[in-house]
Design a protein around this motif. Structure first.
Motif, mmCIF file in Angstrom:
data_model
loop_
_atom_site.group_PDB
_atom_site.id
_atom_site.type_symbol
_atom_site.label_atom_id
_atom_site.label_comp_id
_atom_site.label_asym_id
_atom_site.label_seq_id
_atom_site.Cartn_x
_atom_site.Cartn_y
_atom_site.Cartn_z
ATOM 1 N N PHE A 1 0.834 -1.195 0.000
ATOM 2 C CA PHE A 1 0.000 0.000 0.000
ATOM 3 C C PHE A 1 0.874 1.253 0.000
ATOM 4 C CE2 PHE A 1 -3.139 -2.698 2.681
ATOM 5 C CZ PHE A 1 -3.422 -3.457 1.561
ATOM 6 N N GLU A 2 1.891 1.249 0.891
ATOM 7 C CA GLU A 2 2.736 2.438 1.006
ATOM 8 C C GLU A 2 3.476 2.717 -0.290
ATOM 9 O OE1 GLU A 2 5.071 1.529 4.417
ATOM 10 O OE2 GLU A 2 3.400 1.941 5.797
ATOM 11 N N ILE B 1 -1.607 -4.378 -7.477
ATOM 12 C CA ILE B 1 -1.711 -5.277 -6.325
ATOM 13 C C ILE B 1 -2.657 -4.663 -5.295
ATOM 14 C CG2 ILE B 1 -0.459 -6.220 -4.345
ATOM 15 C CD1 ILE B 1 1.975 -6.483 -6.181
ATOM 16 N N THR B 2 -2.436 -3.383 -4.994
ATOM 17 C CA THR B 2 -3.262 -2.711 -3.987
ATOM 18 C C THR B 2 -4.730 -2.660 -4.420
ATOM 19 O OG1 THR B 2 -1.356 -1.380 -3.389
ATOM 20 C CG2 THR B 2 -3.495 -0.589 -2.649
ATOM 21 N N LEU C 1 -8.796 -9.691 -11.557
ATOM 22 C CA LEU C 1 -7.671 -8.987 -10.924
ATOM 23 C C LEU C 1 -6.907 -9.916 -9.981
ATOM 24 C CD1 LEU C 1 -8.795 -5.378 -9.956
ATOM 25 C CD2 LEU C 1 -7.099 -6.093 -11.625
ATOM 26 N N ILE C 2 -7.649 -10.680 -9.191
ATOM 27 C CA ILE C 2 -6.980 -11.556 -8.211
ATOM 28 C C ILE C 2 -6.157 -12.627 -8.916
ATOM 29 C CG2 ILE C 2 -7.327 -13.259 -6.390
ATOM 30 C CD1 ILE C 2 -9.720 -11.801 -5.481
ATOM 31 N N THR D 1 -4.936 -12.756 -11.888
ATOM 32 C CA THR D 1 -3.767 -12.324 -12.661
ATOM 33 C C THR D 1 -2.726 -11.664 -11.776
ATOM 34 O OG1 THR D 1 -4.845 -10.242 -13.089
ATOM 35 C CG2 THR D 1 -5.019 -11.893 -14.806
ATOM 36 N N CYS D 2 -3.035 -11.496 -10.494
ATOM 37 C CA CYS D 2 -2.104 -10.783 -9.628
ATOM 38 C C CYS D 2 -0.725 -11.419 -9.705
ATOM 39 C CB CYS D 2 -2.607 -10.758 -8.189
ATOM 40 S SG CYS D 2 -2.708 -9.072 -7.617
ATOM 41 N N PRO D 3 0.284 -10.599 -9.734
ATOM 42 C CA PRO D 3 1.597 -11.076 -10.154
ATOM 43 C C PRO D 3 2.329 -11.882 -9.087
ATOM 44 C CG PRO D 3 1.692 -8.781 -9.593
ATOM 45 C CD PRO D 3 0.288 -9.188 -9.409
ATOM 46 N N CYS D 4 1.697 -12.939 -8.607
ATOM 47 C CA CYS D 4 2.343 -13.838 -7.659
ATOM 48 C C CYS D 4 3.633 -14.380 -8.227
ATOM 49 C CB CYS D 4 1.456 -15.038 -7.465
ATOM 50 S SG CYS D 4 0.742 -15.111 -5.902
ATOM 51 N N ALA D 5 3.486 -15.073 -9.344
ATOM 52 C CA ALA D 5 4.638 -15.702 -9.969
ATOM 53 C C ALA D 5 5.587 -14.625 -10.454
ATOM 54 C CB ALA D 5 4.184 -16.567 -11.130
ATOM 55 N N LEU D 6 5.019 -13.508 -10.918
ATOM 56 C CA LEU D 6 5.834 -12.412 -11.421
ATOM 57 C C LEU D 6 6.680 -11.820 -10.292
ATOM 58 C CD1 LEU D 6 5.645 -11.721 -14.354
ATOM 59 C CD2 LEU D 6 4.242 -9.760 -13.784
#
Lengths: 729, 64
Positions: free
Chosen positions: A159-160, A177-178, A389-390, A392-397
């Motif tokens: 967030f920050e 992500i946020t 959105l969830i 595709t969130c860049p976990c692996a990225l």
């Protein structure tokens, strides 16, 4: 020599116990650890000693009244370990507390994701059976109770960072992500409120958990780099002889010298500070600083630089900077210019992020609008858009690159190569031309005996002691080359001739060719080693001539050959005269060489290569190389390099051999290949998962499996960056 | 289903104990030297070295 004073390194505790941190050279295995701890424990005054095998450091505590800090170093030396004290970083240091916060957030996210998963599995299996809606709501509310505080705490780094980016008018990876995390939480709470079947609390917390792993690895990598830089500084173990107001001389570690101190530099010593000469005249060998091997006259009011070798006379120097080094104005200007060039490089992960954010947001928005147009009520359409959105969130990225970097960096570390920048691996892998400095980089920094076979082993110590008795630079170099620690006694020195000791048949001489009557031998040696300095010795009928000169670093030939085989062009850029560079280039079979270059010329040459689209790998060590090191696509420097060169280089390697250059290139190329594989895998994963999400089929179960599965694959792939069959350190 | 009222706090409590243990490990410097710890466990010198052998856990914290 005056006594060493290590008191700056000592920390005092109230109960009379002092402690000190030392970087230790040569801790390799558990045996060393045991030897050091056991050996120090036998000393009654030492309260405790603890080795850190990762950092190659030892912390020692002792009773202050009974032992001086110097004795601790001596004790370690007696055990066979060279130790170098240094000032440890303070605990309240910003980066260290940032790392601890990340680890704590990681712990909280891990705990929360496990507990929510416990509830979610029950809901999933219930949903396919006959779960009581009241129980499901209860489970969802419990999940929310855990997930919301967790997200508020563990999501803070993202967030920050996202807020910072938005305030600066930019978008980074943390913005999507946020948005994803916040929207998913809000939708899940709304869904729970309306007694819905699906809530994504588990997905959100697991997402944070995986992302934090990537973030932590990144931070770990930077911390390790900083620690190693601290060790490197300590391993150089530089000292200076400080003159007190009353004329007393103390040998101090360089960390204890402050600007304004007066320092004595004896002939034959390397200058360890930057400053202005107050008294004395001398000649300086500035080869490590400018690359030029011919000595330079120096006197009152002139500036001396750390790394130069004082040849003929004692100097007192008023210190301007110690440790980090002041700069020639010229070099200073060039450094600014060079750093500007470098900042154009965009890291692989940032390039991925720039592509990723717009694509994902467009996808999610069009999914929402698409379903609306299809006639779905807006809450459901929004829910589907949020799942996009969830998923595709860049976990692996987020894991793809830091995981490879950490594994590759530890593999490099085992080969005594220290990575100073995380993205240096990517840049090194791209290099297509290797540019070497000559003095101190291709050659060893200290002059070496080029014909060691001319000196019978049984005479080494004797001649070394004789050489150590003289202040002549050539004799000093010979003494260092022979590792002579003790000077012979009753030595007569004839100025401009040489040294002699003993009488009659027992007389031993060391000095000029004529002084020893060794003309015949000298002619033979001079023909073999043109350009080398000759020094002769005689005892009775035994005569020999030694050639002293710049010897190539070990494995220089093999390294150049390996770089060529890897498809790199090789060039030499030197500040030295053409006649001095040509033989080295010929020996290494390098045809592209530029001699007599000023620091600005080097940088200009590199810039020209850069404009032609070449990716330059620069290897250098001198102050004059620093702008070129900072301006090159990627740069390496040996540990013997000047402070500034080391600070400008991306990678620092230990030891005399040049082989780490080729090893680093091999590991970097492998790491880059794995990073790209990981990124492609992330793309492939999205190509499969996104259509499922757009179709509205991505239940929380699918999201959980997809996220953890892809992260696992990426991490396992990163582990392959470990070099196979590598020797344990 | 009343069993949930007991089981759920129990599960959560166990998780919290684990989290607490993790924080304790962090604070006491258990993660500062992972390589060293792996070898240290194989050393069996405490028997001969007696009470002065190496540093006790609490000293290690102070140094970490």
């Amino acid at each position: 020599m005056a006594a060493q004073d290590l008191s700056v390194f000592v920390r005092h505790r109230d109960d009379g116990v002092a402690s000190m941190e030392l970087a230790v050279d040569g801790i390799r295995c558990a045996g060393c650890m045991q030897a050091i701890e056991g050996g120090l424990a036998r000393e009654p005054a030492i309260v405790g000693a603890r080795v850190n095998l990762v950092l190659k450091r030892v912390s020692v505590e002792w009773r202050e009244a009974l032992l001086r800090p110097e004795a601790v170093v001596e004790r370690l030396a007696a055990l066979g370990f060279k130790a170098y004290p240094f000032v440890p970083e303070r605990r309240e240091d910003g980066a260290a507390s940032e790392e601890r916060f990340l680890l704590r957030a990681l712990g909280v996210a891990g705990f929360a994701s496990m507990n929510i998963m416990l509830l979610s599995v029950a809901v999933w299996s219930g949903n396919s059976g006959d779960i009581d809606p009241v129980t499901r709501d209860f489970f969802h509310w419990l999940s929310a109770l855990i997930a919301l505080p967790t997200a508020a705490y563990a999501g803070r780094p993202f967030f920050e960072s996202a807020l910072r980016a938005l305030k600066a008018g930019a978008v980074n990876m943390d913005v999507p992500i946020t948005i994803g995390v916040v929207l998913a939480l809000v939708m899940s709470v709304a869904e729970t409120w309306n007694h819905g079947r699906h809530a994504y609390f588990d997905g959100v917390v697991m997402l944070l958990f995986f992302l934090l792993i990537g973030r932590y690895l990144d931070q770990l990598m930077r911390r390790r780099t900083r620690d190693l830089a601290g060790n490197l500084a300590a391993l150089k173990a530089e000292t200076a002889t400080r003159l007190a107001a009353d004329g007393g001389a103390t040998v101090m570690p360089i960390a204890a010298i402050v600007p304004g101190d007066l320092v004595l530099v004896r002939p034959g010593e390397r200058v360890s500070v930057d400053g202005i000469v107050e008294t004395g005249r001398s000649e300086l060998d500035q080869s490590l600083v400018t690359g030029e091997t011919a000595p330079v006259e120096i006197g009152f009011g002139q500036r001396v630089h750390a790394g130069t070798l004082n040849l003929t006379g004692a100097l007192t120097v008023r210190v301007e900077a110690a440790g980090q080094g002041t700069l020639l104005d010229e070099i200073d200007r060039l450094m600014d210019q060079a750093v500007g060039n470098r900042s154009r490089y965009v890291r692989l992960s940032d390039r991925a992020a720039r592509l990723y954010a717009p694509v994902v947001h467009t996808l999610a928005a069009s999914t929402f609008l698409g379903w609306l147009a299809f006639g779905l009520p807006w809450p459901e359409a929004l829910m589907i858009a949020v799942t996009v959105l969830i998923i595709t969130c860049p976990c692996a990225l987020g894991l793809a690159i830091p995981a490879v970097q950490v594994v590759a960096a530890s593999s490099l570390f085992k080969r005594k190569i220290m990575l100073k920048e995380g993205d240096a691996l990517e840049r090194l892998a791209e290099a297509d031309i290797a540019v070497f400095d000559k003095t101190g980089t291709l050659t060893l920094p200290e002059p070496e005996i080029l014909n060691p076979q001319a000196l019978p082993p049984e005479r080494r110590a004797e001649i070394g002691a004789l050489a150590a008795a003289s202040g002549h630079p050539l004799a000093q170099a010979l003494a260092r080359a022979l590792d002579a620690s003790r000077a012979a006694e009753d030595v007569r020195e004839e100025r401009g001739q040489g040294l002699s000791v003993g009488q009659g048949d027992d007389e031993r001489r060391l000095g000029s060719i004529a002084f020893c009557g060794a003309e015949a031998e000298a002619a033979r040696v001079a023909a073999l080693y043109p350009g080398a300095s000759l020094i002769a010795c005689r005892q009775g009928s035994f005569r020999t001539v030694l050639a002293l000169g710049q010897a190539l670093r070990p494995q220089a030939r093999e390294t150049i050959a390996a770089l060529r085989k890897a498809g790199l062009q090789v060039a030499i850029l030197s500040g030295d005269r053409f006649e001095a560079v040509a033989p080295i280039a010929a020996e290494l079979d390098v045809t592209e060489l530029h001699a007599g270059l000023m620091p600005g010329d080097k940088l200009a040459l590199l810039e020209r290569m850069g404009k032609q689209g070449r990716k330059v790998l620069m290897v250098g060590d001198g102050l004059n190389d620093a702008p070129a090191l900072a301006g090159a696509h990627v740069s390496l420097s040996p540990v013997s390099a000047t402070h500034l060169a080391q600070a400008a280089a991306d990678i620092v390697f230990l030891g005399d051999s040049l082989a780490p250059v080729a090893a680093a290139l091999t590991i970097a190329r492998k790491a880059r290949r794995l990073m790209l594989q990981n990124l492609w895998f992330a793309v492939l994963y999205n190509a499969v998962a996104v259509p499922i999400a757009i179709a509205g089929l991505a239940t929380p179960l699918v999201a959980a499996i997809a996220m953890s599965g892809s992260s696992l694959v990426v991490t396992l792939n990163a582990l392959r960056a470990r070099a196979h069959g590598e020797a344990r350190p | 289903m009343n069993i949930i009222v007991i089981l759920f706090p129990l599960a959560l409590g166990l998780g919290l104990v684990g989290l607490g243990a993790f924080f304790w490990c962090m604070r006491s410097g258990q993660y500062t030297d992972l390589d060293g710890a792996a070898w240290r466990v194989l050393q069996d010198d405490d028997a001969q070295a007696g009470p002065r052998g190496g540093v006790s856990g609490s000293d290690g914290n102070a140094l970490g």
